[in-house]
Design a protein around this motif. Structure first.
Motif, PDB file in Angstrom:
ATOM      1  N   ASN A   1       0.817  -1.216   0.000  1.00  0.00           N
ATOM      2  CA  ASN A   1       0.000   0.000   0.000  1.00  0.00           C
ATOM      3  C   ASN A   1       0.849   1.263   0.000  1.00  0.00           C
ATOM      4  O   ASN A   1       0.407   2.311  -0.478  1.00  0.00           O
ATOM      5  CB  ASN A   1      -0.932   0.009   1.221  1.00  0.00           C
ATOM      6  CG  ASN A   1      -2.031  -1.029   1.110  1.00  0.00           C
ATOM      7  OD1 ASN A   1      -2.449  -1.386   0.012  1.00  0.00           O
ATOM      8  ND2 ASN A   1      -2.498  -1.523   2.249  1.00  0.00           N
TER       9      ASN A   1
ATOM     10  N   GLU B   1       3.080   2.143  -4.668  1.00  0.00           N
ATOM     11  CA  GLU B   1       2.217   1.895  -5.824  1.00  0.00           C
ATOM     12  C   GLU B   1       2.996   1.275  -6.983  1.00  0.00           C
ATOM     13  O   GLU B   1       2.455   0.506  -7.770  1.00  0.00           O
ATOM     14  CB  GLU B   1       1.563   3.206  -6.279  1.00  0.00           C
ATOM     15  CG  GLU B   1       0.573   3.777  -5.281  1.00  0.00           C
ATOM     16  CD  GLU B   1      -0.638   2.882  -5.087  1.00  0.00           C
ATOM     17  OE1 GLU B   1      -1.010   2.181  -6.045  1.00  0.00           O
ATOM     18  OE2 GLU B   1      -1.200   2.883  -3.979  1.00  0.00           O
TER      19      GLU B   1
ATOM     20  N   LYS C   1       3.011  -2.461  -6.738  1.00  0.00           N
ATOM     21  CA  LYS C   1       1.777  -3.113  -7.181  1.00  0.00           C
ATOM     22  C   LYS C   1       1.785  -3.341  -8.686  1.00  0.00           C
ATOM     23  O   LYS C   1       1.301  -4.360  -9.177  1.00  0.00           O
ATOM     24  CB  LYS C   1       0.563  -2.266  -6.790  1.00  0.00           C
ATOM     25  CG  LYS C   1       0.285  -2.205  -5.304  1.00  0.00           C
ATOM     26  CD  LYS C   1      -0.960  -1.375  -5.036  1.00  0.00           C
ATOM     27  CE  LYS C   1      -1.251  -1.278  -3.552  1.00  0.00           C
ATOM     28  NZ  LYS C   1      -2.468  -0.470  -3.277  1.00  0.00           N
TER      29      LYS C   1
END
Length: 213
Positions: free
Chosen positions: A121, A124, A127
């Protein structure tokens, strides 16, 4: 407590084995379980394998021969591209170590899935770079431990939406359903605070209900 609770409900029965349609069949053979305990134990252990894989990958470099990849392939067949996981297995450790140093986290070894989620989290880019691992974590977090809560909601709906209340609108049904489901939380709310907030939001209300404040 467990033994006392056994008499309160009917004993669980293993559902009849059904062969899935050909379009849903995987390359692995279907397994038939002899008891419902074995069935749920297998599901629980498979979900633990995902957690072990995520934590191991966050702390160690994985190679193609690692047994964890086979367990992920068996459990997440069709959902996760295992080949991409293998390619990025060597890089994801550096991501976690870099995130720990950047965020000044006092962690020597990642031991919780919540820590992995916290790092993702806060990064980014991670991810996007490691979509396979990010998707695997989301799959793990969405594995329900039990469906009892959802079943209680449907039971509540059946109690509220009776034949006499068949003309109830969706909005009113929602407003009746939510307080009934979360009645324990509503019992802790002070109604005087709600009334005071309602009155203080409008000058006309303050003039009319002034004595209540």
């Amino acid at each position: 407590v467990f033994k006392e609770s056994e008499s309160l409900t009917d004993k669980s029965i293993l559902a009849r084995h059904r062969r899935p349609p050909k379009r849903c069949q995987s390359s692995s053979d279907s397994v038939e379980f002899s008891s419902f305990e074995e069935f749920y134990r297998q599901q629980y252990m498979e979900s633990l394998e995902i957690a072990k894989f995520i934590l191991y990958a966050a702390n160690n470099s994985l190679d193609d021969s690692n047994d964890y990849f086979q367990s992920i392939m068996d459990f997440c067949y069709g959902d996760i591209d295992v080949e991409k996981l293998k390619v990025k297995a060597l890089m994801i450790v550096d991501l976690f170590q870099s995130a720990i140093k950047t965020n000044q986290m006092n962690i020597k070894q990642i031991a919780k899935i919540s820590t992995v989620c916290e790092i993702f989290n806060s990064c980014e880019v991670g991810k996007e770079m490691f979509k396979g691992y990010h998707k695997l974590i989301k799959l793990y977090l969405t594995i329900p431990v039990t469906t009892a809560t959802a079943e209680r909601t449907f039971s509540t709906l059946n109690r509220l939406k009776t034949a006499i209340r068949s003309t109830m609108t969706q909005s009113r049904l929602k407003h009746c359903l939510l307080p009934h489901i979360y009645k324990e939380k509503l019992d802790k709310i002070d109604p005087r605070q709600i009334v005071s907030k309602f009155i203080s939001s409008n000058e006309k209300r303050q003039h009319f209900f002034g004595l209540i404040l």
